[in-house]
Design an enzyme around this catalytic site. Structure first.
Site, PDB file in Angstrom:
ATOM      1  N   HIS A 201       0.807  -1.227   0.000  1.00  0.00           N
ATOM      2  CA  HIS A 201       0.000   0.000   0.000  1.00  0.00           C
ATOM      3  C   HIS A 201       0.839   1.275   0.000  1.00  0.00           C
ATOM      4  O   HIS A 201       0.300   2.374  -0.097  1.00  0.00           O
ATOM      5  CB  HIS A 201      -1.012   0.004   1.159  1.00  0.00           C
ATOM      6  CG  HIS A 201      -0.452   0.250   2.521  1.00  0.00           C
ATOM      7  ND1 HIS A 201      -0.551   1.478   3.141  1.00  0.00           N
ATOM      8  CD2 HIS A 201       0.183  -0.552   3.384  1.00  0.00           C
ATOM      9  CE1 HIS A 201       0.009   1.397   4.342  1.00  0.00           C
ATOM     10  NE2 HIS A 201       0.460   0.177   4.516  1.00  0.00           N
ATOM     11  N   THR A 237      -4.464 -19.893   3.090  1.00  0.00           N
ATOM     12  CA  THR A 237      -4.760 -19.834   1.656  1.00  0.00           C
ATOM     13  C   THR A 237      -4.359 -18.471   1.106  1.00  0.00           C
ATOM     14  O   THR A 237      -4.679 -17.442   1.701  1.00  0.00           O
ATOM     15  CB  THR A 237      -6.266 -20.093   1.419  1.00  0.00           C
ATOM     16  OG1 THR A 237      -6.569 -21.369   1.982  1.00  0.00           O
ATOM     17  CG2 THR A 237      -6.617 -20.089  -0.056  1.00  0.00           C
ATOM     18  N   CYS A 325       1.234   5.922  12.139  1.00  0.00           N
ATOM     19  CA  CYS A 325       0.905   5.215  13.375  1.00  0.00           C
ATOM     20  C   CYS A 325       1.020   6.118  14.593  1.00  0.00           C
ATOM     21  O   CYS A 325       0.334   5.910  15.577  1.00  0.00           O
ATOM     22  CB  CYS A 325       1.823   4.026  13.548  1.00  0.00           C
ATOM     23  SG  CYS A 325       1.856   3.009  12.093  1.00  0.00           S
TER      24      CYS A 325
HETATM   25  N1  PLP Z   1       7.988   0.338   8.096  1.00  0.00           N
HETATM   26  C1  PLP Z   1       7.918   1.631   7.736  1.00  0.00           C
HETATM   27  C2  PLP Z   1       9.173   2.403   7.551  1.00  0.00           C
HETATM   28  C3  PLP Z   1       6.680   2.247   7.551  1.00  0.00           C
HETATM   29  O1  PLP Z   1       6.608   3.518   7.213  1.00  0.00           O
HETATM   30  C4  PLP Z   1       5.502   1.487   7.751  1.00  0.00           C
HETATM   31  C5  PLP Z   1       4.165   2.106   7.629  1.00  0.00           C
HETATM   32  O2  PLP Z   1       3.985   3.295   7.767  1.00  0.00           O
HETATM   33  C6  PLP Z   1       5.636   0.131   8.113  1.00  0.00           C
HETATM   34  C7  PLP Z   1       6.893  -0.406   8.260  1.00  0.00           C
HETATM   35  C8  PLP Z   1       4.431  -0.731   8.335  1.00  0.00           C
HETATM   36  O3  PLP Z   1       3.826  -1.077   7.133  1.00  0.00           O
HETATM   37  P1  PLP Z   1       2.321  -1.626   7.130  1.00  0.00           P
HETATM   38  O4  PLP Z   1       1.436  -0.460   7.361  1.00  0.00           O
HETATM   39  O5  PLP Z   1       2.126  -2.219   5.778  1.00  0.00           O
HETATM   40  O6  PLP Z   1       2.234  -2.636   8.215  1.00  0.00           O
END
Ligand code: PLP
Length: 394
Positions: A201, A237, A325
């Site tokens: 994504h 799956t 996050c």
């Molecule tokens: N690693 C980094 C550097 C990211 O920026 C992110 C998401 O912002 C992730 C890992 C986590 O990816 P996902 O949202 O697909 O779990």
């Protein structure tokens, strides 16, 4: 709407969606089934694996494992490696990793592991000499992100992997490549990197699909046990439509790398220069050239980042005050804190992250609106004397 939060997530490319649709509709067979109807989904997974192999510059498609996201890929790499090397109890990582990596190491720290967190300088560049000095005989894993999600700073992961392998061939090197994938070329076969994660994504595939590259001689255990899927390392799956999606997105991203490096970078640089010129309390949180081409992080002194985001949102402009996050919490970003960004700009820092779908018009609009927003916000800031002094200086 002007979407400048592409490090949080991206829109699905129409061509990706088109490729996925048959597997959400008519081609629904379980790819492990024996009948003819299962041939197309099975072949589509194979094809996607080849595309992701080429996207990451791996030698063989068998080195690619599909997961549900970047976080799962990181967990699979870290937990999988440590589970196979229980006698080594030391880990080296950085202070600026994504929470999916940092929180996994916090877990291991609580469970008897020793973890060294390496710092960065005021520009977000990793202290590689410090990292090298921490390497020990019992270091199980060295884990450094390719590009930082908040600043876009690219870390010298190839140089680090070379050093680690020259001193301690059994130490594994994991690279969180989530913010590098689709923004800069990745060529794992030319490096000593053992494991590298990406997330669909972030490069115009849907949310819910990721991948992990694992070098052939590297042993890991699985997070999810069950069936034989993903060569026994990730049971369940297969999510055929999404695997098809990440394959197509990887192919398109590979083709667009030159555009990212030239046109997306040009628009990012224009946005940066325009804001710095027109907004007196703006400061660039990192100006180094070794950044992914789509990202800028700008501190607006003496104003609250959340207020800036709300005003931008009222105008249909999407940006972020931290990683996807951590925004939503009022804690200032751990990345900007590690860089020692002054308190006056820390709370008013905004990340703008572009994609190949942004236009000149988008950038011109933000450059035009930013001084208007800042004019309003500086007027209600409790730091009037400081702002006046800053204005005098600029
Ligand atoms: N690693 C980094 C550097 C990211 O920026 C992110 C998401 O912002 C992730 C890992 C986590 O990816 P996902 O949202 O697909 O779990």
């Amino acid at each position: 709407m002007i979407y400048l939060d592409n490090n949080a997530t991206t829109q699905i490319d129409e061509k990706v969606l088109e490729e996925m649709l048959p597997f959400l509709k008519s081609e629904y067979a379980n790819p492990s089934s024996m009948y003819d109807f299962a041939r197309k989904p099975a072949a589509a997974i194979k094809d996607a694996r080849v595309k992701v192999r080429d996207f990451l510059g791996a030698k063989n498609e068998k080195e690619i494992f599909f997961t549900s996201c970047g976080s799962e890929s990181a967990n699979m790499a870290i937990r999988g490696v440590l589970d196979c090397n229980k006698e080594k109890r030391h880990i080296i990582t950085t202070k600026v990793e994504h929470p999916c990596v940092l929180n996994t190491y916090k877990y291991f720290e609580k469970n008897g592991y020793e973890v060294d967190y390496i710092g960065v300088n005021s520009q977000g560049e990793l202290n590689t000499e410090e990292l090298k000095s921490k390497l020990r005989k019992d270091t199980a894993l060295v884990s450094v992100m390719y590009a930082n999600n908040e600043t876009g700073v690219i870390h010298p992961v190839e140089e680090i992997a070379d050093y680690v392998k020259s001193k301690s061939p059994d130490t594994r090197v994991f690279v969180d490549g989530v913010q590098a994938g689709g923004k800069i070329p990745i060529n794992v076969k030319e490096t000593q990197i053992d494991l590298l994660s990406v997330s669909g994504h972030k490069f115009h595939a849907p949310k819910g699909i990721g991948a992990l590259y694992v070098k052939p001689d590297v042993r890991i255990t699985s997070l999810i046990s069950g069936g034989h899927q993903e060569r026994g390392l990730r049971a369940g799956t297969e999510n055929v439509p999404y695997i098809v999606g990440i394959g197509k997105a990887a192919e398109l991203a590979q083709e667009a790398l030159k555009y990212e490096a030239t046109e997306v970078k040009r628009l990012r640089d224009k946005l940066e220069a325009g804001i710095l010129k027109n907004v007196f309390n703006a400061r660039l949180n990192t100006s180094i050239t070794n950044r992914v081409p789509n990202t800028t992080n700008i501190g607006f002194e003496y104003v609250e980042g959340e207020l800036i985001l709300l005003h931008l949102s009222d105008l249909g402009i999407c940006a972020s005050s931290g990683s996807a996050c951590t925004s939503g919490s009022l804690e200032p970003s751990h990345v900007l804190r590690a860089m020692g960004i002054p308190f006056t700009a820390l709370h008013g820092s905004i990340r703008f992250s572009l994609s190949r779908f942004n236009t000149e018009k988008d950038i011109d609009c933000v450059i035009e609106k930013m001084p208007i927003i800042m004019d309003k916000l500086t007027k209600i800031s409790p730091f009037q004397a400081e702002l006046a002094a800053l204005k005098d200086r600029t």
